[in-house]
Design an enzyme around this catalytic site. Structure first.
Site, PDB file in Angstrom:
ATOM      1  N   LYS A  88       0.887  -1.178   0.000  1.00  0.00           N
ATOM      2  CA  LYS A  88       0.000   0.000   0.000  1.00  0.00           C
ATOM      3  C   LYS A  88       0.916   1.216   0.000  1.00  0.00           C
ATOM      4  O   LYS A  88       1.432   1.626   1.030  1.00  0.00           O
ATOM      5  CB  LYS A  88      -0.882  -0.016   1.260  1.00  0.00           C
ATOM      6  CG  LYS A  88      -2.218   0.670   1.101  1.00  0.00           C
ATOM      7  CD  LYS A  88      -2.154   2.138   0.757  1.00  0.00           C
ATOM      8  CE  LYS A  88      -1.839   2.990   1.977  1.00  0.00           C
ATOM      9  NZ  LYS A  88      -1.620   4.413   1.579  1.00  0.00           N
TER      10      LYS A  88
ATOM     11  N   GLU B  92       9.809   1.359  10.587  1.00  0.00           N
ATOM     12  CA  GLU B  92      10.845   2.334  10.223  1.00  0.00           C
ATOM     13  C   GLU B  92      10.185   3.699  10.354  1.00  0.00           C
ATOM     14  O   GLU B  92       9.399   4.090   9.494  1.00  0.00           O
ATOM     15  CB  GLU B  92      11.312   2.107   8.776  1.00  0.00           C
ATOM     16  CG  GLU B  92      11.932   0.756   8.519  1.00  0.00           C
ATOM     17  CD  GLU B  92      13.377   0.671   8.976  1.00  0.00           C
ATOM     18  OE1 GLU B  92      13.890   1.636   9.579  1.00  0.00           O
ATOM     19  OE2 GLU B  92      13.992  -0.374   8.721  1.00  0.00           O
TER      20      GLU B  92
ATOM     21  N   CYS C 109      13.710  10.672   6.428  1.00  0.00           N
ATOM     22  CA  CYS C 109      13.639  10.241   7.832  1.00  0.00           C
ATOM     23  C   CYS C 109      14.996  10.389   8.498  1.00  0.00           C
ATOM     24  O   CYS C 109      15.086  10.717   9.679  1.00  0.00           O
ATOM     25  CB  CYS C 109      13.164   8.809   7.919  1.00  0.00           C
ATOM     26  SG  CYS C 109      14.127   7.706   6.892  1.00  0.00           S
TER      27      CYS C 109
ATOM     28  N   GLU D 112      10.437  16.101  14.626  1.00  0.00           N
ATOM     29  CA  GLU D 112      10.789  16.021  13.215  1.00  0.00           C
ATOM     30  C   GLU D 112       9.996  17.070  12.436  1.00  0.00           C
ATOM     31  O   GLU D 112       8.769  17.060  12.438  1.00  0.00           O
ATOM     32  CB  GLU D 112      10.399  14.619  12.747  1.00  0.00           C
ATOM     33  CG  GLU D 112      10.875  14.262  11.400  1.00  0.00           C
ATOM     34  CD  GLU D 112      10.546  12.802  11.091  1.00  0.00           C
ATOM     35  OE1 GLU D 112       9.455  12.338  11.449  1.00  0.00           O
ATOM     36  OE2 GLU D 112      11.400  12.143  10.484  1.00  0.00           O
TER      37      GLU D 112
HETATM   38  P1  NAD Z   1       2.390   8.512   7.428  1.00  0.00           P
HETATM   39  O1  NAD Z   1       2.618   7.703   8.643  1.00  0.00           O
HETATM   40  O2  NAD Z   1       1.287   9.506   7.443  1.00  0.00           O
HETATM   41  O3  NAD Z   1       2.090   7.585   6.172  1.00  0.00           O
HETATM   42  C1  NAD Z   1       2.924   6.506   5.827  1.00  0.00           C
HETATM   43  C2  NAD Z   1       2.088   5.451   5.163  1.00  0.00           C
HETATM   44  O4  NAD Z   1       1.156   4.966   6.117  1.00  0.00           O
HETATM   45  C3  NAD Z   1       1.265   5.945   3.969  1.00  0.00           C
HETATM   46  O5  NAD Z   1       1.193   4.922   2.998  1.00  0.00           O
HETATM   47  C4  NAD Z   1      -0.100   6.166   4.585  1.00  0.00           C
HETATM   48  O6  NAD Z   1      -1.157   6.077   3.657  1.00  0.00           O
HETATM   49  C5  NAD Z   1      -0.155   5.039   5.590  1.00  0.00           C
HETATM   50  N1  NAD Z   1      -1.088   5.259   6.695  1.00  0.00           N
HETATM   51  C6  NAD Z   1      -1.481   6.440   7.234  1.00  0.00           C
HETATM   52  N2  NAD Z   1      -2.389   6.231   8.210  1.00  0.00           N
HETATM   53  C7  NAD Z   1      -2.568   4.894   8.296  1.00  0.00           C
HETATM   54  C8  NAD Z   1      -3.375   4.054   9.111  1.00  0.00           C
HETATM   55  N3  NAD Z   1      -4.199   4.559  10.041  1.00  0.00           N
HETATM   56  N4  NAD Z   1      -3.289   2.717   8.940  1.00  0.00           N
HETATM   57  C9  NAD Z   1      -2.461   2.190   8.009  1.00  0.00           C
HETATM   58  N5  NAD Z   1      -1.693   2.933   7.190  1.00  0.00           N
HETATM   59  C10 NAD Z   1      -1.737   4.275   7.335  1.00  0.00           C
HETATM   60  O7  NAD Z   1       3.782   9.140   7.105  1.00  0.00           O
HETATM   61  P2  NAD Z   1       4.141  10.097   5.923  1.00  0.00           P
HETATM   62  O8  NAD Z   1       3.681  11.465   6.278  1.00  0.00           O
HETATM   63  O9  NAD Z   1       3.676   9.506   4.645  1.00  0.00           O
HETATM   64  O10 NAD Z   1       5.739   9.996   5.931  1.00  0.00           O
HETATM   65  C11 NAD Z   1       6.501  10.785   6.753  1.00  0.00           C
HETATM   66  C12 NAD Z   1       6.971  10.023   7.954  1.00  0.00           C
HETATM   67  O11 NAD Z   1       7.609   8.810   7.571  1.00  0.00           O
HETATM   68  C13 NAD Z   1       8.045  10.787   8.707  1.00  0.00           C
HETATM   69  O12 NAD Z   1       7.806  10.680  10.088  1.00  0.00           O
HETATM   70  C14 NAD Z   1       9.334  10.073   8.323  1.00  0.00           C
HETATM   71  O13 NAD Z   1      10.381  10.210   9.204  1.00  0.00           O
HETATM   72  C15 NAD Z   1       8.877   8.688   8.196  1.00  0.00           C
HETATM   73  N6  NAD Z   1       9.800   7.922   7.352  1.00  0.00           N
HETATM   74  C16 NAD Z   1      10.638   7.013   7.935  1.00  0.00           C
HETATM   75  C17 NAD Z   1      11.551   6.312   7.178  1.00  0.00           C
HETATM   76  C18 NAD Z   1      12.470   5.306   7.809  1.00  0.00           C
HETATM   77  O14 NAD Z   1      13.029   4.498   7.095  1.00  0.00           O
HETATM   78  N7  NAD Z   1      12.687   5.314   9.103  1.00  0.00           N
HETATM   79  C19 NAD Z   1      11.605   6.517   5.806  1.00  0.00           C
HETATM   80  C20 NAD Z   1      10.741   7.445   5.245  1.00  0.00           C
HETATM   81  C21 NAD Z   1       9.838   8.136   6.042  1.00  0.00           C
END
Ligand code: NAD
Length: 480
Positions: free
Chosen positions: A174, A249, A283, A382
């Site tokens: 997803k 992650e 991230c 962040e």
């Molecule tokens: P997010 O958590 O909003 O979304 C990430 C994914 O989760 C998306 O596909 C989203 O549709 C899905 N999602 C959102 N709500 C959900 C739910 N209730 N149930 C299941 N899935 C759900 O994060 P974002 O805004 O897309 O990305 C930014 C964040 O991701 C930052 O905090 C960043 O640090 C982190 N990030 C971490 C890494 C790592 O490897 N550690 C890499 C990239 C991004």
């Protein structure tokens, strides 16, 4: 480019059972140019079903070397189509051309690395009591679920799905609602190079709908989630109900720690790049720079000059930074910056948004702030944008205290010529990766990556990821 995208289930384009779509917006100008499917729990169920059938009938039975050949063919297909994938990603995510291309090539490299690893993943024999032989098998989980964020769709897909497929799992992915298009194209390439129907399935949609349904689905045997800490908590809670293993992650507030004896010619470009890469939406962005007091002023001056030279503009202009992913992300950065102003945190320097950048795009000039109080949210949370917080320190103990003084622990950079200090610092810092006199934002595909504390748990990338995508079975044979 098509104006309507579909899920990819069992190698076929599939519309959502909802009949609804989500607009695809170009962050460089804020205009819609495509649509993706708004996935439902029924769509997720269809994808999990396809994955299970493929796993049971074909994928699980393939010789590891065969899986490796398929992954290598996919690696080659990604490399051959890197220009197309670059163009897709550039428009979908607002990435400058060089970044989008680097992501496409990294994806090819992930598949290459894991292709070569497929037939080198094996168990052990364990010396035990007389008359009994013991061996261990590394078995795939079965059907794995992958929830991917928007900041590096291709790279995060590559490291997570590449390893899961190599370990013998069938996958349901997803992607983030803001960035799906490159992954849908990769699914087509996988079908073209001969992946069996169902080995790789992609369902697009919102997190609270399709993502939630994927995390809850009883047919998912392992969940790999990359995203925000808040959603990571939700996923882990959902998975806990059925004791499903989870790799998280999450985010970071990674420090770059610069001692007075560091080579500042190397420090300046590395510190700047670590926060402006992908407009700070990384991230592992080096979002704090901790500077030994003796060089605080001269280093800030040099960093300030470097920030002032940075240019921000439409992705296709391939400048230092493109736009942020969406308007709400831009608002988030503005909120942090207005909090800084209210707190009287001094701004050292800002880059420039070029005149050619459309006003409807989501641009943010990179910003360097100094004397950020360690407890302020700019030093703790962040931002996920191009904002660098500088803090002074005196000596190793304070450096360690500041470095470890947030809820996160993803990556750290240490800059010093003192070899003993390099090792002391590497030992004392709580993080999944420590870079000494360089900074890799995760590093190459070979390097295990992941966090501690609120940065998550489990490791992706490198060989280590393969262990996470398998479960170990111990077989004890009594033969007398
Ligand atoms: P997010 O958590 O909003 O979304 C990430 C994914 O989760 C998306 O596909 C989203 O549709 C899905 N999602 C959102 N709500 C959900 C739910 N209730 N149930 C299941 N899935 C759900 O994060 P974002 O805004 O897309 O990305 C930014 C964040 O991701 C930052 O905090 C960043 O640090 C982190 N990030 C971490 C890494 C790592 O490897 N550690 C890499 C990239 C991004």
């Amino acid at each position: 480019m098509a104006t309507m995208q579909f899920h990819s289930i069992a190698n076929a384009p599939v519309p959502s059972s909802s009949g609804r779509t989500i607009a695809v917006i170009d962050p460089s100008d804020g205009a819609q140019y495509d649509e993706i499917q708004r996935g439902t729990p029924e769509d997720i169920d269809a994808a999990v079903h396809a994955a299970r059938q493929c796993y049971d009938a074909v994928w699980h039975k393939l010789a590891p070397a065969e899986r490796g050949r398929l992954l290598m063919r996919l690696s080659h297909a990604v490399a051959e189509n890197a220009s197309e994938l670059t163009a897709i990603e550039q428009r979908d995510c607002g990435k400058p051309t060089r970044q989008a291309r680097a992501d496409a090539l990294a994806l090819a490299r992930y598949f290459e690395f894991y292709a070569g690893a497929c037939d080198k993943l094996h168990g052990e024999t364990i010396p035990y009591v007389e008359g009994t032989s013991v061996l261990t098998w590394r078995e795939p989980h079965g059907v794995t679920g992958h929830i991917v964020p928007w900041n590096y769709p291709m790279q995060i897909f590559g490291r997570s799905v590449g390893a899961a497929l190599a370990a013998g799992n069938a996958c349901v992915v997803k992607p983030a609602e803001d960035a799906c298009l490159s992954l849908l194209r990769v699914a087509q390439l996988a079908a073209e190079v001969g992946f069996p129907a169902g080995a790789l399935n992609i369902v697009t949609g919102y997190g609270h709908e399709a993502g939630d349904a994927l995390a809850r689905h009883p047919g998912i045997d392992h969940i790999s989630f990359t995203g925000s800490p808040g959603v990571g908590t939700l996923i882990q809670q959902i998975a806990a109900e059925r004791h499903c293993p989870v790799t998280l992650e999450l985010g970071g507030k990674s420090p770059q720690i610069v001692f007075a004896d560091a080579d500042l010619d190397a420090v300046v470009p590395a510190v700047v790049n670590a926060i402006v890469q992908n407009a700070g939406q990384t991230c592992s962005a080096g979002s704090r720079v901790l500077i030994e007091r003796a060089i605080y002023e001269p280093l800030l001056e040099r960093l300030g000059r470097a920030f002032e030279a940075l240019r921000v503009g439409p992705a296709a202009m391939d400048l230092d930074l493109g736009p942020l992913i969406r308007q709400s992300q831009q608002q988030r950065v503005w909120d942090f910056l207005s909090d800084a102003q209210v707190a009287g945190i001094p701004m050292v320097a800002q880059g420039t948004v070029v005149d050619l950048a459309p006003e409807t795009g989501f641009y943010q000039a990179p910003t360097l702030l100094r004397d950020v109080p360690p407890g302020h949210r700019l030093a703790q949370e962040e931002v996920f944008g191009p904002v660098l917080a500088a803090l002074p320190f005196e000596g190793e103990d304070e450096a360690v205290q500041l470095a470890n003084g947030t809820a996160f622990g993803l990556v750290a950079g240490v800059w010093t010529r003192d070899g003993a200090r390099q090792l002391r610092m590497a030992r004392r810092i709580r993080a999944g990766q420590v870079f000494i006199n360089n900074y890799g934002a995760g590093g190459g595909v070979e390097l295990p990556f992941g966090g501690v504390r609120s940065s998550g748990h489990g490791r992706e990338k490198g060989f280590e990821a393969l262990y996470g995508f398998t479960t170990l079975k111990t077989v004890a044979i009594r033969h007398g």
